[in-house]
Design a protein around this motif. Structure first.
Motif, PDB file in Angstrom:
ATOM      1  N   LEU A  96       0.814  -1.220   0.000  1.00 40.10           N
ATOM      2  CA  LEU A  96       0.000   0.000   0.000  1.00 40.10           C
ATOM      3  C   LEU A  96       0.841   1.261   0.000  1.00 40.10           C
ATOM      4  N   ASN A  97       2.022   1.166   0.617  1.00 32.66           N
ATOM      5  CA  ASN A  97       2.818   2.382   0.755  1.00 32.66           C
ATOM      6  C   ASN A  97       3.319   2.916  -0.584  1.00 32.66           C
ATOM      7  N   PHE A  98       3.164   2.144  -1.635  1.00 28.48           N
ATOM      8  CA  PHE A  98       3.608   2.646  -2.934  1.00 28.48           C
ATOM      9  C   PHE A  98       2.593   3.545  -3.607  1.00 28.48           C
ATOM     10  N   PHE A  99       1.323   3.301  -3.351  1.00 29.43           N
ATOM     11  CA  PHE A  99       0.355   4.110  -4.087  1.00 29.43           C
ATOM     12  C   PHE A  99      -0.666   4.826  -3.212  1.00 29.43           C
ATOM     13  N   LEU A 100      -0.884   4.353  -1.992  1.00 29.24           N
ATOM     14  CA  LEU A 100      -1.910   5.012  -1.172  1.00 29.24           C
ATOM     15  C   LEU A 100      -1.579   6.462  -0.805  1.00 29.24           C
ATOM     16  N   PRO A 101      -0.342   6.780  -0.420  1.00 29.93           N
ATOM     17  CA  PRO A 101      -0.074   8.188  -0.102  1.00 29.93           C
ATOM     18  C   PRO A 101      -0.404   9.110  -1.274  1.00 29.93           C
ATOM     19  N   ASN A 102      -0.064   8.662  -2.488  1.00 31.14           N
ATOM     20  CA  ASN A 102      -0.376   9.502  -3.655  1.00 31.14           C
ATOM     21  C   ASN A 102      -1.863   9.664  -3.858  1.00 31.14           C
ATOM     22  N   ARG A 103      -2.577   8.582  -3.606  1.00 36.30           N
ATOM     23  CA  ARG A 103      -4.037   8.640  -3.756  1.00 36.30           C
ATOM     24  C   ARG A 103      -4.629   9.629  -2.743  1.00 36.30           C
ATOM     25  N   MET A 104      -4.124   9.566  -1.522  1.00 35.88           N
ATOM     26  CA  MET A 104      -4.605  10.485  -0.484  1.00 35.88           C
ATOM     27  C   MET A 104      -4.269  11.921  -0.874  1.00 35.88           C
ATOM     28  N   HIS A 105      -3.072  12.079  -1.438  1.00 40.52           N
ATOM     29  CA  HIS A 105      -2.644  13.411  -1.868  1.00 40.52           C
ATOM     30  C   HIS A 105      -3.608  13.972  -2.911  1.00 40.52           C
ATOM     31  N   LYS A 106      -3.972  13.117  -3.885  1.00 44.63           N
ATOM     32  CA  LYS A 106      -4.882  13.586  -4.945  1.00 44.63           C
ATOM     33  C   LYS A 106      -6.235  13.938  -4.358  1.00 44.63           C
ATOM     34  N   ARG A 107      -6.691  13.121  -3.416  1.00 39.24           N
ATOM     35  CA  ARG A 107      -8.003  13.357  -2.829  1.00 39.24           C
ATOM     36  C   ARG A 107      -8.017  14.661  -2.048  1.00 39.24           C
ATOM     37  N   GLN A 108      -6.937  14.928  -1.308  1.00 42.21           N
ATOM     38  CA  GLN A 108      -6.858  16.170  -0.525  1.00 42.21           C
ATOM     39  C   GLN A 108      -6.776  17.370  -1.449  1.00 42.21           C
ATOM     40  N   LEU A 109      -6.039  17.193  -2.556  1.00 35.43           N
ATOM     41  CA  LEU A 109      -5.908  18.288  -3.517  1.00 35.43           C
ATOM     42  C   LEU A 109      -7.267  18.634  -4.108  1.00 35.43           C
ATOM     43  N   GLN A 110      -7.994  17.583  -4.449  1.00 30.44           N
ATOM     44  CA  GLN A 110      -9.325  17.786  -5.020  1.00 30.44           C
ATOM     45  C   GLN A 110     -10.241  18.464  -4.017  1.00 30.44           C
ATOM     46  N   ARG A 111     -10.169  18.003  -2.781  1.00 33.69           N
ATOM     47  CA  ARG A 111     -10.997  18.563  -1.710  1.00 33.69           C
ATOM     48  C   ARG A 111     -10.697  20.058  -1.562  1.00 33.69           C
ATOM     49  N   LEU A 112      -9.413  20.383  -1.593  1.00 33.93           N
ATOM     50  CA  LEU A 112      -9.008  21.772  -1.434  1.00 33.93           C
ATOM     51  C   LEU A 112      -9.497  22.609  -2.605  1.00 33.93           C
ATOM     52  N   GLN A 113      -9.377  22.054  -3.808  1.00 33.53           N
ATOM     53  CA  GLN A 113      -9.816  22.797  -4.990  1.00 33.53           C
ATOM     54  C   GLN A 113     -11.297  23.074  -4.941  1.00 33.53           C
ATOM     55  N   LEU A 114     -12.068  22.103  -4.437  1.00 37.84           N
ATOM     56  CA  LEU A 114     -13.503  22.314  -4.354  1.00 37.84           C
ATOM     57  C   LEU A 114     -13.855  23.320  -3.269  1.00 37.84           C
ATOM     58  N   MET A 115     -13.081  23.309  -2.175  1.00 38.09           N
ATOM     59  CA  MET A 115     -13.393  24.245  -1.097  1.00 38.09           C
ATOM     60  C   MET A 115     -12.994  25.659  -1.468  1.00 38.09           C
ATOM     61  N   TRP A 116     -11.883  25.788  -2.205  1.00 32.71           N
ATOM     62  CA  TRP A 116     -11.358  27.117  -2.481  1.00 32.71           C
ATOM     63  C   TRP A 116     -11.321  27.477  -3.947  1.00 32.71           C
ATOM     64  N   GLY A 117     -11.595  26.535  -4.802  1.00 32.65           N
ATOM     65  CA  GLY A 117     -11.324  26.757  -6.217  1.00 32.65           C
ATOM     66  C   GLY A 117     -12.428  27.433  -6.977  1.00 32.65           C
ATOM     67  N   ASP A 118     -13.416  28.003  -6.279  1.00 31.32           N
ATOM     68  CA  ASP A 118     -14.513  28.645  -7.001  1.00 31.32           C
ATOM     69  C   ASP A 118     -14.027  29.861  -7.750  1.00 31.32           C
ATOM     70  N   SER A 119     -13.047  30.553  -7.188  1.00 30.47           N
ATOM     71  CA  SER A 119     -12.570  31.768  -7.844  1.00 30.47           C
ATOM     72  C   SER A 119     -11.600  31.375  -8.938  1.00 30.47           C
ATOM     73  N   CYS A 120     -12.162  30.872 -10.026  1.00 32.74           N
ATOM     74  CA  CYS A 120     -11.322  30.298 -11.078  1.00 32.74           C
ATOM     75  C   CYS A 120     -10.574  31.358 -11.864  1.00 32.74           C
ATOM     76  N   LEU A 121     -11.046  32.609 -11.787  1.00 29.89           N
ATOM     77  CA  LEU A 121     -10.375  33.632 -12.572  1.00 29.89           C
ATOM     78  C   LEU A 121      -9.110  34.137 -11.878  1.00 29.89           C
ATOM     79  N   GLU A 122      -9.005  33.845 -10.586  1.00 29.82           N
ATOM     80  CA  GLU A 122      -7.879  34.429  -9.852  1.00 29.82           C
ATOM     81  C   GLU A 122      -6.615  33.648 -10.083  1.00 29.82           C
ATOM     82  N   ASP A 123      -5.534  34.320 -10.024  1.00 27.71           N
ATOM     83  CA  ASP A 123      -4.213  33.741 -10.137  1.00 27.71           C
ATOM     84  C   ASP A 123      -3.956  32.824  -8.946  1.00 27.71           C
ATOM     85  N   GLU A 124      -3.379  31.657  -9.197  1.00 28.24           N
ATOM     86  CA  GLU A 124      -3.217  30.669  -8.124  1.00 28.24           C
ATOM     87  C   GLU A 124      -2.346  31.165  -6.990  1.00 28.24           C
ATOM     88  N   GLU A 125      -1.308  31.887  -7.360  1.00 32.61           N
ATOM     89  CA  GLU A 125      -0.384  32.379  -6.328  1.00 32.61           C
ATOM     90  C   GLU A 125      -1.062  33.381  -5.419  1.00 32.61           C
TER      91      GLU A 125
END
Lengths: 254, 274
Positions: free
Chosen positions: A123-152
């Protein structure tokens, strides 16, 4: 008759009984109230059936039915609890996710390393990456509404609000022992569980961490809860018979 | 005419005073605007009224797309465009007007926390009701949201927005909630607000702050918008001090003022506060 409950949660690390804020919140709440809880530390999330994010709103009300840390609070303090929990969830939590899971340096050198070392093969080969993707997606949904704004710019804005949130918490706590006087309540469990990983983890890129460390009363607050309620650094509870199985994802069916 | 421009609030020169021709943009109020957007817009209007800053409300079908952050309302002041209550409060502060200067640090912390409570619970509940409750979606949301556009664009836009909102609900853990649970959350939130307000006129001292504007925006809209059932407004009506609070702010800041602002405080299907 109250039967002791079993809790499956992420294992401890960095000097904490659990590395996951949600698990830590439930553990801390149970310690505050003295609820009998048999804790199973797991490093394999697939052992937990139907594991979901954010167990706090489901598990704590269940424990609270018999063991209530907020019993002595006034109505106004109860309202304040709700408000400050919202503040943390909206302003601090997204940035915590970003600090641990999205910031490249922190993720590669700290978070992924810990999870990869803790999890069993393969599991240690792929689960951390999967969790990373899931957290990234979660963050994008929570904060990513302002799609016009610069990411930085968005990142800067997020961090600025999180730093302000920490300062507000510090101001609200003042020099009290806990948020509502001398005994801990559910708000203390929630705040501690979100601040402690940030305080204890050895992050290479620690902007948020540095700000937290500059707020002396919050650091003392976390350290004192850790030494008072988790003196064995997440060791097992003194002998309890497990009779009722409570997986923290099933708590919400109650 | 394109109004899309990036607004860096903290860098805006505070030198220019508030002009007479400031404009607030929202969707069409009779046919298009939804509960949550109406609440947000009313909150901003109330805030500007409390600061005594004149603003004209203009309705555009594509207000959402014109906004720099994709959310309504947004204001155009001079050649700057700022959207959402938080940034607008900061922008107005940079121009020298503030409602919360008299608060001490602990009160400011509480004010921010309660504002997040409203955003976290009330606004999310409104979004849930609008986009995740199938009856409301079919009877109210879809017809209203796409109404300015011809078929099939109206359906496509509505479904696209619904998909977006549902994804967000899933991310924050609200997708699994039932309607009853959402109403319970609204009740909990109203209870907290009611307890915090108590018998005071405003949440902090004798002067209103942005928290009062935000709470007014949401509660007034909930009370005066007709939905498929009255359950949401009943939850608010259970707390008489909140109803009195809304009535007081309406009387003080909207009645007898610019016809435009008071008219936009009620939706076409709404009814007066009884």
């Amino acid at each position: 008759m109250a039967a002791p409950m079993e809790l499956f949660c992420w294992a401890g690390g960095w000097g904490l009984p659990s590395v996951d804020p949600d698990c830590l919140a439930v553990l801390t709440y149970a310690r505050f109230t003295g609820a009998p809880l048999k804790v199973h530390k797991v490093t394999n999330p697939w052992r937990r059936a139907g594991a979901q994010d954010n167990p706090w709103p489901h598990t704590v009300p269940f424990i609270r039915q018999k063991y209530n840390a907020d019993y002595d609070l006034s109505a106004r303090q109860g309202a304040d609890t709700l408000a400050f929990v919202s503040l943390l969830e909206e302003k601090l939590l997204p940035v915590l996710i970003h600090t641990f899971w999205v910031d490249a340096k922190n993720y590669v050198e700290h978070t992924r390393k810990w999870y990869a070392e803790a999890m069993p093969f393969p599991l240690n080969f792929f689960l951390p990456n999967r969790m990373h993707k899931r957290q990234l997606q979660r963050l994008q949904l929570m904060w990513g509404d302002s799609c016009l704004e610069d990411e930085e710019e968005l990142e800067k804005e997020m961090y600025r609000e999180a730093l302000e949130c920490l300062t507000l918490l510090s101001q609200r706590l003042g020099d009290q022992k806990f948020f509502f006087g001398d005994s801990p309540a559910s708000l203390d469990a929630f705040v501690f569980s979100h601040l402690a990983p940030l305080l204890k983890a050895r992050l290479p890129n620690g902007k948020l961490q540095q700000h937290l460390k500059s707020l002396q009363n919050l650091c003392d607050y976390c350290t004192s809860i850790l030494s008072l309620y988790f003196p064995w650094d997440g060791g097992e509870w003194p002998g309890l018979e497990p009779r009722l199985l409570l997986c923290w994802a099933w708590g919400r069916s109650q | 005419m394109s109004l899309v421009a990036e607004a860096f609030v903290s860098q805006i020169a505070a030198a220019e005073p508030w002009p007479e021709n400031a404009v607030l943009y929202q969707q069409l109020k009779e046919e298009q605007i939804l509960l949550s957007d109406n609440a947000s817009s009313l909150a901003v209007q109330a805030f500007l009224q409390m600061c005594n800053l004149p603003v004209q409300v203009v309705c555009r079908a594509n207000a959402e797309y014109m906004s720099p952050s994709g959310k309504v309302p947004f204001i155009r002041v001079g050649n700057q465009v700022v959207s959402e209550l938080g940034p607008i409060v900061q922008f107005v502060k940079a121009k020298g007007h503030s409602l919360s200067d008299g608060l001490d640090e602990v009160q400011k912390a509480e004010m921010k926390a309660y504002m997040e409570l409203v955003n976290n619970m009330l606004l999310t509940a409104e979004l849930y009701l609008q986009w995740c409750d199938s009856t409301t979606v079919e009877e109210i949301t879809h017809p209203r949201y796409g109404s300015p556009y011809p078929w099939p664009l109206n359906r496509i836009l509505a479904y696209q927005k619904q998909w977006e909102v549902r994804r967000k609900m899933k991310a924050i853990g609200w997708a699994g909630k039932s309607l009853e649970q959402v109403f319970d959350d609204v009740d909990q939130c109203c209870q907290a607000l009611s307890q915090r307000l108590g018998t005071q006129f405003y949440f902090f001292n004798k002067q209103p702050t942005e928290l009062d504007a935000l709470v007014f925006g949401h509660l007034f809209t909930i009370l005066t918008t007709q939905l498929t059932s009255d359950e949401l407004s009943e939850k608010v009506k259970n707390y008489s001090n909140l109803v009195t609070f809304c009535r007081r702010i309406e009387q003080q800041y909207f009645e007898g003022h610019d016809k435009d602002s008071s008219a936009s405080a009620r939706s076409s299907k709404g009814y007066l506060l009884s």
